[in-house]
Design an enzyme around this catalytic site. Structure first.
Site, mmCIF file in Angstrom:
data_model
loop_
_atom_site.group_PDB
_atom_site.id
_atom_site.type_symbol
_atom_site.label_atom_id
_atom_site.label_comp_id
_atom_site.label_asym_id
_atom_site.label_seq_id
_atom_site.Cartn_x
_atom_site.Cartn_y
_atom_site.Cartn_z
ATOM 1 C CD1 TRP A 48 3.550 25.816 46.858
ATOM 2 C CD2 TRP A 48 3.384 25.924 44.626
ATOM 3 N NE1 TRP A 48 3.897 27.087 46.466
ATOM 4 C CE2 TRP A 48 3.799 27.187 45.111
ATOM 5 C CE3 TRP A 48 3.209 25.751 43.255
ATOM 6 C CZ2 TRP A 48 4.049 28.263 44.263
ATOM 7 C CZ3 TRP A 48 3.452 26.820 42.417
ATOM 8 C CH2 TRP A 48 3.870 28.059 42.925
ATOM 9 C CG HIS A 49 1.290 23.763 40.655
ATOM 10 N ND1 HIS A 49 2.410 23.104 41.075
ATOM 11 C CD2 HIS A 49 1.698 24.624 39.700
ATOM 12 C CE1 HIS A 49 3.450 23.537 40.390
ATOM 13 N NE2 HIS A 49 3.052 24.471 39.549
ATOM 14 N N GLY A 50 -2.391 23.694 43.499
ATOM 15 C CA GLY A 50 -3.804 23.966 43.698
ATOM 16 C C GLY A 50 -4.415 22.977 44.656
#
Lengths: 81, 494
Positions: B334-336
Site C-alpha cells: 500500500w505504501h508504494g
C-alpha cells in the site's frame, strides 16, 4: 441454560485464550481490563466462542462488541448448544 | 495544494472560512466546502480530478445497489464488485509499472514499462471509499441517497491527500450538518498551528539533515545511522504534522476526525508502535482485511483440519500468522509500488509475530525496569532498521549493509561528526518533541492555574497563551516558508 452457565463457559474460554487461570470476566469486562486483549487475541477469542456455542458472530459484531456482556447477549440469543 | 503553502495559508483558507461562515444555511456550507475541496484537488491534479469524481460516482452507485439488492447474494455481488473496482483503479494507476517491471525481471521479457503518474491521494481516498461500500454492506450505515454527500466525503480536502483515513460512518451525520462552537474553532486553529510547526520547523530541517548526512557521510557507519535517525524524525513530524493539520482543519468546519498518532516513538515494542503510528491505517487493515481473512472459509477450514489432526497450538497460531503476513505484505505494498516497501511491511509482520508468540512471555518474566530498558532500546534499533527499508528504494541491501559496516570506508569521519555537531541542537529538540513531555508540562501548568486562580481565569490564561503561541508559530513558519523551497510531504507519494 441460564446466563450464569453462559458466563461460566465464557470464563473458561477466556482463561484458555489468555492463558491465565485466575482470570474472571463479568458483563462489564472490556478489552481495556485485560492486558493481552488486542486484535489478535480478540479474533482468537471470537473463534473459540463460536466453536463452543456453535454459533456465528457477524463481522459487524466482531468489530463492535464492546464488553463481555454484549458478547454474552449475542451468544444467548444465537447459541445452538 | 499543500497546507504548508503560503497560498493555502493566506488565501485559500481565509477565503474559505469567510465564505463558509457568511452563510448560516447548511446547504450553502456544504456547497462551499465541496467547491473548495474540488479546487484544492484540481490545483495539483487538473486531470486526475476526473478519476476521483469517477471513483466517487462508482462508489455511490455501488452503495445504492447494495441497498436496493433484493437478496443476500445480490448484496454480496454488489459489494464484491465495489471492492474489485476500487482495487482495480488503485491497481491500474499505482501498480501497473511495478507489475510489468516485476514480470520482466522474473521472465526475462522486455515488455515496455508504462509510465503512469500516481494520482494524488489515490491510496487514501480509495481506502476511504471502500469503507463506505463495505460498511453499507455490513449494515453500519444506510446507503447515501445524495451523490453530493458521497462526493463531499471522498473529496473533503483536509484528509483527502494523506489521511487520517476517515471512515464514512465516522462522519456520516457530520456530512449533513454540523454545529461548530467557538471553542472548537479555536481548538482547530491550535491543532493546525501545531501541525504546521511540526512540518515547517522540524520535518523540513530534519529532512535536510538526513539528506546531507547521506550525501556527505554515507560512506561511514555513523553517517548511515544518523541519516536514518533524522529520517525517522522527519517522517514522524511530517506525517503526524499533516494529520494534526487535517484534524485541526476539520475542527474549523465542525468535523471530528479520528486521531492518527499517539506518540509512537515512546513505544517499547513493535506491537505498541503499530497501535500508536498511523492508527487509522492499522485499524483499516484490521477491520477490512485481517478479520475477514481469518474468518474466511479457507482459513476456517485450515483451523479445523489442524485441530482434527491434533495440532492444537498450530490450529491457534498458524492461521493467525498467515493472516498477519498477508496483512503486512499488503500494508507494505500500500505504501508504494516497490519491493522495498513490501519487504518493509513483511519485516514488521515478522517482528509482530515474534513478539506475539516468542518474545512476549520471557519479556514479562523480567523485572519492570529491565523490560523498559530492553523494550525501548530494541524498539529504537528495530525501527531505525525498518526505516532503512523504507528510505532506500534503490540498492536496499547494499544500504542495509552499510548500517553494519559492510561496504563502508570507516566507522566515522570528521565530516560525519561535524554534521552531527551542527545538527545537535535540532536533534535534541526534536527528540524532546516526539515525547508527550511538552503536553504533560502544559497540562500540569493548567491544573496549577485552575487551582490557584479559579477556572475562569485559568481558561482566559490558557486562551491567551495559546493565541500567542499560534501567532508565534505562524510567524516563524511564514518566515521559513518565504525563504525555503524544500517543502514536500512524504506521504503524498503513497
Amino acid at each position: 441454560m441460564n446466563n450464569n452457565e453462559i458466563y461460566e463457559r465464557l470464563n473458561s474460554i477466556f482463561q484458555d485464550v489468555f492463558d491465565d487461570s485466575s482470570l474472571t470476566v463479568n458483563p462489564d469486562t472490556t478489552a481495556a481490563d485485560i492486558e493481552d486483549w488486542d486484535s489478535l487475541t480478540h479474533i482468537t477469542l471470537v473463534g473459540a466462542v463460536e466453536e463452543e456455542f456453535r454459533m456465528k458472530f457477524s463481522m459487524k459484531e466482531v468489530v463492535e462488541m464492546k464488553n463481555v456482556g454484549e458478547m454474552a447477549q449475542i451468544v444467548a440469543a444465537r447459541r445452538k448448544r | 495544494m499543500v497546507f504548508s503553502h503560503l497560498i493555502f495559508l493566506y488565501a485559500f483558507l481565509p477565503l474559505l472560512l469567510l465564505l463558509y461562515y457568511i452563510g448560516k444555511d447548511a446547504g450553502w456550507r456544504r456547497g462551499i466546502l465541496l467547491l473548495f475541496s474540488l479546487l484544492f484537488y484540481a490545483w495539483g491534479e487538473p486531470v486526475y480530478i476526473l478519476l476521483m469524481l469517477a471513483s466517487a460516482l462508482l462508489n455511490y452507485q455501488c452503495g445504492r445497489l447494495i441497498g436496493a439488492a433484493p437478496t443476500d447474494s445480490r448484496r454480496k455481488l454488489a459489494v464484491v464488485s465495489g471492492v474489485v473496482i476500487n482495487l482495480a483503479l488503485l491497481g491500474v494507476f499505482k501498480y501497473t509499472g511495478f507489475a510489468v517491471e516485476t514480470l520482466n525481471a522474473l521472465t526475462g521479457l522486455a515488455l515496455p514499462v508504462p509510465k503512469i503518474a500516481l494520482p494524488l491521494g489515490i491510496s487514501f481516498y480509495t481506502f476511504q471509499a471502500m469503507t463506505y461500500v463495505i460498511d453499507v454492506y455490513r449494515g453500519y450505515c444506510q446507503p447515501q441517497k445524495r451523490f453530493s454527500r458521497v462526493l463531499l466525503y471522498i473529496c473533503l480536502f483536509p484528509q483527502l491527500v494523506a489521511g487520517p483515513i476517515v471512515r464514512y460512518v465516522d462522519i456520516e451525520d457530520q456530512l449533513n450538518e454540523r454545529r461548530v462552537s467557538a471553542a472548537q474553532i479555536n481548538h482547530g486553529i491550535w491543532r493546525f498551528a501545531i501541525g504546521l510547526g511540526k512540518k515547517v520547523i522540524f520535518s523540513n530541517t530534519c529532512g535536510l539533515a538526513c539528506q546531507n548526512l547521506f550525501a556527505s557521510a554515507g560512506s561511514t557507519v555513523l553517517g548511515n545511522w544518523a541519516g536514518i535517525l533524522f529520517y525517522a524524525l522527519q517522517i514522524y513530524f511530517d506525517f503526524s504534522g499533516y494529520s494534526d493539520m487535517a484534524i485541526g482543519l476539520g475542527h474549523m468546519f465542525g468535523f471530528t476526525f479520528p486521531e492518527n498518532f499517539d506518540y509512537p516513538y515512546i513505544s517499547r515494542s513493535v506491537t505498541e508502535y503499530w497501535r500508536r503510528w498511523h492508527m487509522t491505517l492499522g485499524s483499516w487493515f484490521r477491520d477490512y482485511l485481517f478479520y475477514p481473512v481469518l474468518r474466511s472459509r479457507v482459513f476456517q477450514r485450515l483451523t479445523r483440519s489442524l485441530k482434527k489432526a491434533g495440532h492444537k497450538t498450530a490450529a491457534r497460531q498458524l492461521p493467525t500468522i498467515l493472516a498477519l503476513l498477508i496483512v503486512w505484505f499488503s500494508t507494505g505494498l500500500w505504501h508504494g509500488a516497490s519491493w522495498n516497501y513490501v519487504l518493509w511491511g513483511l519485516y514488521y509482520g515478522v517482528w509482530l509475530i515474534l513478539e506475539q508468540y516468542v518474545l512476549e512471555k520471557p519479556m514479562k518474566k523480567l523485572p519492570g525496569a529491565a523490560q523498559a530498558v530492553i523494550g525501548h532500546t530494541s524498539f529504537f534499533f528495530i525501527t531505525l532498521i525498518g526505516y532503512a527499508f523504507f528510505y532506500h528504494e534503490n540498492n536496499l541491501f547494499a544500504n542495509l549493509g552499510r548500517l553494519f559496516g559492510v561496504g563502508t570506508a570507516s566507522f566515522s569521519s570528521e565530516y560525519a561528526v561535524s554534521l552531527l555537531y551542527e545538527n545537535g541542537l535540532l536533534l535534541m529538540a526534536a527528540l524532546v518533541c516526539v515525547t508527550p513531555l511538552g503536553h504533560r508540562l502544559y497540562e500540569a501548568l493548567r491544573a496549577r492555574l485552575r487551582n490557584t486562580c479559579g477556572p475562569h481565569r485559568a481558561y482566559t490564561a490558557d486562551r491567551m497563551i495559546k493565541t500567542v503561541l499560534v501567532l508565534a508559530l505562524l510567524a516563524v513558519c511564514t518566515l521559513r516558508l518565504v525563504g525555503d523551497s524544500y517543502n514536500p510531504f512524504i506521504y503524498f507519494k503513497f
